[in-house]
Each structure stands twice: as structure tokens, then as C-alpha cells.
Write an enzyme that holds these catalytic residues in place. Structure first.
Site, short mmCIF file in Angstrom:
data_model
loop_
_atom_site.label_atom_id
_atom_site.label_comp_id
_atom_site.label_asym_id
_atom_site.label_seq_id
_atom_site.Cartn_x
_atom_site.Cartn_y
_atom_site.Cartn_z
N PHE A 132 0.85 -1.19 0.00
CA PHE A 132 0.00 0.00 0.00
C PHE A 132 0.88 1.23 0.00
O PHE A 132 1.67 1.45 0.92
CB PHE A 132 -0.94 0.03 1.21
CG PHE A 132 -1.87 1.21 1.17
CD1 PHE A 132 -2.98 1.20 0.35
CD2 PHE A 132 -1.61 2.35 1.91
CE1 PHE A 132 -3.84 2.31 0.27
CE2 PHE A 132 -2.46 3.45 1.85
CZ PHE A 132 -3.57 3.42 1.03
N ASP A 217 9.28 2.85 1.71
CA ASP A 217 8.10 3.56 2.17
C ASP A 217 7.99 3.32 3.67
O ASP A 217 7.52 2.28 4.11
CB ASP A 217 6.87 3.06 1.41
CG ASP A 217 5.59 3.74 1.88
OD1 ASP A 217 5.60 4.33 2.97
OD2 ASP A 217 4.57 3.66 1.15
N LYS A 246 2.44 9.84 8.12
CA LYS A 246 1.76 9.38 9.34
C LYS A 246 2.32 9.94 10.66
O LYS A 246 1.94 11.00 11.07
CB LYS A 246 1.71 7.86 9.34
CG LYS A 246 0.80 7.31 8.23
CD LYS A 246 0.21 5.96 8.53
CE LYS A 246 -0.98 5.68 7.64
NZ LYS A 246 -0.65 5.06 6.36
C1 LIG Z 1 -0.83 5.34 4.93
C2 LIG Z 1 0.20 4.94 4.00
C3 LIG Z 1 0.38 5.61 2.78
C4 LIG Z 1 -0.52 6.71 2.32
O1 LIG Z 1 -0.50 7.83 3.15
P1 LIG Z 1 -1.67 8.91 3.06
O2 LIG Z 1 -1.26 9.97 4.02
O3 LIG Z 1 -2.94 8.21 3.44
O4 LIG Z 1 -1.71 9.40 1.66
C5 LIG Z 1 1.43 5.20 1.97
N1 LIG Z 1 2.24 4.20 2.33
C6 LIG Z 1 2.09 3.53 3.49
C7 LIG Z 1 3.05 2.44 3.84
C8 LIG Z 1 1.06 3.87 4.36
O5 LIG Z 1 0.89 3.18 5.49
#
Ligand SMILES: *Cc1c(COP(=O)(O)O)cnc(C)c1O
Length: 396
Positions: A132, A217, A246
Site C-alpha cells: 500500500f 516507504d 503518518k
Molecule cells: C498510509 C500509507 C500511505 C498513504 O498515506 P496517506 O497519508 O494516506 O496518503 C502510503 N504508504 C504507506 C506504507 C502507508 O501506510
């Protein structure tokens, strides 16, 4: 204002992309939140791994009110100190020189990584199944979950999605025309999936040998969540690009794309931007988050509390649980049946906010300030939460 009134107003005024929210909340303090009817909950989700310092932490409130009353938004025609200081701090925590681009969300942090990849001149991108990386078109293209992508094709690419945790798949997919390999150190949204030891090291070696940029990420795993500033530091990996969001803002919207070595110089003037990039208020808040994690020893604390929860859950030997996985305070409770949504609901009725990340995984991502008492209260209640949905006889 009752639950049902606010929910009805939500349903008529808001787009339905999220589905109707579970619960209207009115107040938060520390690890606790309260709903419109005065019920108290221990928040074991923290706004999806965001509220690192919990709710209304005085250091965060002070930093953002001080900055808001001193100098708020100014645009990127101008610069304020908190923005530069935050960039410097993130590079210091990374342990090496580089450059930072600030945005407003995780998806945007990955968009910047995608654009950096394009500027290498190579066409291909490699991501992983179940990954994700966000919901905007570029970040969605990197997301290895076909149902999320399908309604929005065509997406930028080509992106190949290989099985996560599979080093051989990495070796055959990453070639001399691969611009970027993007990986989560632990797949969060996909149910806290931990790769086998050595996977990230192999990814680093393989990308180095093909001249491919490795992007980690760390939007969910970064900023203390796993007991390290960055989860990849546990394996000693140095990526070319690291994305954050986050936990970084402690509840304020901020994303950051860190780039190192030659990747740091690819975004030239005019190639990327955002009106809100580096907003002084959110940067001041993020600095308060970093200071507080440091001053309160929250990296070690997250590791300790993660252990306490994990051993406590494992000690239950509950027949509904097949495994507890994760690192620090990012934890997946893997269930033997697809009962996570019902368990999430029962937990809420008993005063705990948790997340059904997938049908059979309950995700915990509590504030890093979680106390022994919070953890023990959850551990005490967990058997009765699980027993409500246990098919067989209750454990003796
Ligand atoms: C939450 C998340 C995203 C996306 O972040 P948003 O602030 O919702 O756009 C991307 N990568 C990872 C691993 C995430 O947990």
C-alpha cells in the site's frame, strides 16, 4: 449531539468514499478518546499509526500554537526556520547527507519518489503484491492491490508487482531498465506482513548492482513506530529514497521524501511542488514530535511496550489467534478465521479502538506513549473480546 444525528449529517454532506464512520468522537487526551455519549476508549490505532504522542500532547500543542501565533503559512517563495530545521533533523536521524522534499500526506511523499524515478530516464518500476503506497494516481499505481487500482486504469507505469518477501522474485524483476524498487519494510495496510530476515539487505544489494533506486516507504513504519527512527535501521539498510508521513506530524498533515546520493539532485527547480510544502506550523509540530520521542525515550519505550503486548497476547495461547507479528508498536494479531471486523466491533464495545486491517488480521498501532496500564487493560479484556467470536468451546 448524539451518535445518530452526527452520522446522519455525515451521510448527507460527505462523499461516501470511506463508508459511514464507526463512531463519532468528541475529545482525546493521551491514549484515550471519548465519544458523543461520554464513553471512554483506549486508542490502540492512533488515527492509523499517526498520533505518535497520543492526543493533545502539551509539547505538540505548545509548538503548533507558538508557531501559529508567530508565523503561519508563507508559501515556497519564502522560507522559515522550522522547515529547514526539520529537514536537517530528518537527515541527521538518517545518519547521512541528503535532501528533503516536504508534502502533505503519504501518497504525496510517494508521488515525489515516483517523479524522482522518472527523472532517472529509466522506464520500469517494481513494487510488491499487497503493498500500500497511497491513493493518488501515481501512488495508486505503486499499490500492489488490484481491486484498489482497477476502477482507475489506466495508471502511470509500467509497474511490476512481485511477491513480497521473495528475494528470487526481486532478482529476476529488477534489471538495468528498472528505475525504482519501492518496498515497505513491513507491509502495514496489508496486515502487518513482516518479510524474512535479510530481505531488505538483498533488495539493497540487487538494486545497487542494477543501478536502480531503492525507495523504502516508511510512512507507517517510520518515526519510532517499530522502536527505531526508521524500521530499515534494524537491518542497517541505506535506501536512496525514504518516504515518511503518518507519525511524523503527530496528527498534523505532513509528508516527507528524503533522497540521498544522486537521487537527491534529480528534482530541479520547477519539476515539482505543492503550495503547502514545508508549511511552518506543521514543521514546528513535527519537530516537537521528534524532540518528544527523543526526550521521553519513546524509541526504547515502543520496543518495550511492543514486547509486553506481544508476550501478553502469546501467553493467552488463545485458539482464535494463530500468530502475533510486527515490530515495536506496529502489531498484527493474526486470527484463525476471517473474524477481524466483528472482533474490531466487540473491542470497541468493550472500550478499545483497534483496526481490522484485513479480514483475518487485527492491527494495533497505538500511540508511542502507551502505558503499562493501557497495555494490561487490553490484555485483560482480550480473551473476552475473542471469545465472543470463538466457534469452539471457550478456552479453560
Ligand atoms: C498510509 C500509507 C500511505 C498513504 O498515506 P496517506 O497519508 O494516506 O496518503 C502510503 N504508504 C504507506 C506504507 C502507508 O501506510
Amino acid at each position: 449531539m448524539t451518535h445518530s444525528t452526527l452520522t446522519r449529517r455525515w451521510q448527507s454532506a460527505m462523499m461516501d468514499n470511506f463508508g459511514t464512520p464507526r463512531l463519532p468522537l468528541v475529545r482525546g487526551q493521551g491514549t484515550r478518546v471519548w465519544d458523543t455519549e461520554g464513553n471512554e476508549y483506549i486508542d490502540l490505532l492512533a488515527g492509523i499509526a499517526v498520533n505518535a504522542l497520543g492526543h493533545a500532547h502539551p509539547a505538540l500543542v505548545r509548538a503548533l500554537t507558538d508557531q501559529a501565533t508567530t508565523l503561519g503559512h508563507i508559501s515556497n517563495f519564502f522560507v522559515a526556520e522550522p522547515t529547514v530545521t526539520l529537514a536537517e533533523r530528518l537527515l541527521t536521524l538518517s545518519g547521512r547527507p541528503g535532501r528533503v522534499y516536504f508534502s502533505n500526506s503519504g501518497a504525496e511523499a510517494n508521488e515525489a519518489a515516483f517523479k524522482i524515478a522518472r527523472l532517472t530516464g529509466r522506464p520500469r518500476i517494481v513494487s510488491t503484491q499487497g503493498a500500500f503506497h497511497g491513493r493518488t494516481m501515481g501512488a495508486l499505481a505503486l499499490t500492489g492491490q488490484p481491486p484498489k487500482r482497477a476502477p482507475f486504469l489506466p495508471l502511470p507505469g509500467p509497474v511490476d508487482y512481485i511477491p513480497y518477501g521473495d528475494t528470487e522474485a526481486l532478482r529476476s524483476a529488477v534489471t538495468d531498465d528498472t528505475a525504482l524498487l519501492i518496498l515497505e519494510p513491513i507491509q502495514g495496510e496489508n496486515g502487518v506482513v513482516v518479510p524474512p530476515p535479510g530481505y531488505l539487505t538483498a533488495a539493497r544489494e540487487i538494486t545497487k548492482s542494477t543501478g536502480t533506486l531503492l525507495a523504502l516507504d516508511e510512512i507507517q513504519t517510520g518515526i519510532g513506530r517499530t522502536g527505531h527512527w526508521f524500521a530499515a535501521q534494524a537491518e542497517g539498510i541505506e535506501a536512496d529514497v525514504v518516504t515518511l508521513a503518518k507519525g511524523l506530524g503527530g496528527g498534523l498533515p505532513i509528508g516527507a521524501t528524503l533522497a540521498f546520493d544522486k537521487a537527491a539532485d534529480l528534482l530541479a527547480p520547477g519539476t515539482h511542488g505543492s503550495t503547502f510544502s514545508g508549511n511552518p506550523i506543521v514543521c514546528a509540530a513535527a519537530l516537537a514530535v521528534l524532540d518528544t520521542i527523543e526526550n521521553e525515550g519513546l524509541l526504547a519505550h515502543a520496543k518495550r511496550m511492543g514486547e509486553r503486548l506481544r508476550t501478553g497476547i502469546e501467553f493467552l495461547s488463545h485458539p482464535s489467534i494463530s500468530e502475533v507479528r510486527g515490530a515495536g508498536l506496529l502489531m498484527g494479531i493474526v486470527l484463525t478465521t476471517p473474524s477481524a471486523p466483528q472482533i474490531q466491533q466487540t473491542a470497541q464495545c468493550k472500550g478499545f479502538l483497534v483496526n481490522a486491517a484485513t479480514p483475518n488480521v487485527i492491527r494495533l498501532a497505538p500511540p508511542l506513549i502507551l502505558s503499562n496500564e493501557d497495555a494490561d487493560q487490553f490484555l485483560t479484556s482480550l480473551p473476552s473480546i475473542l471469545n465472543t467470536h470463538h466457534d469452539g468451546p471457550p478456552p479453560t
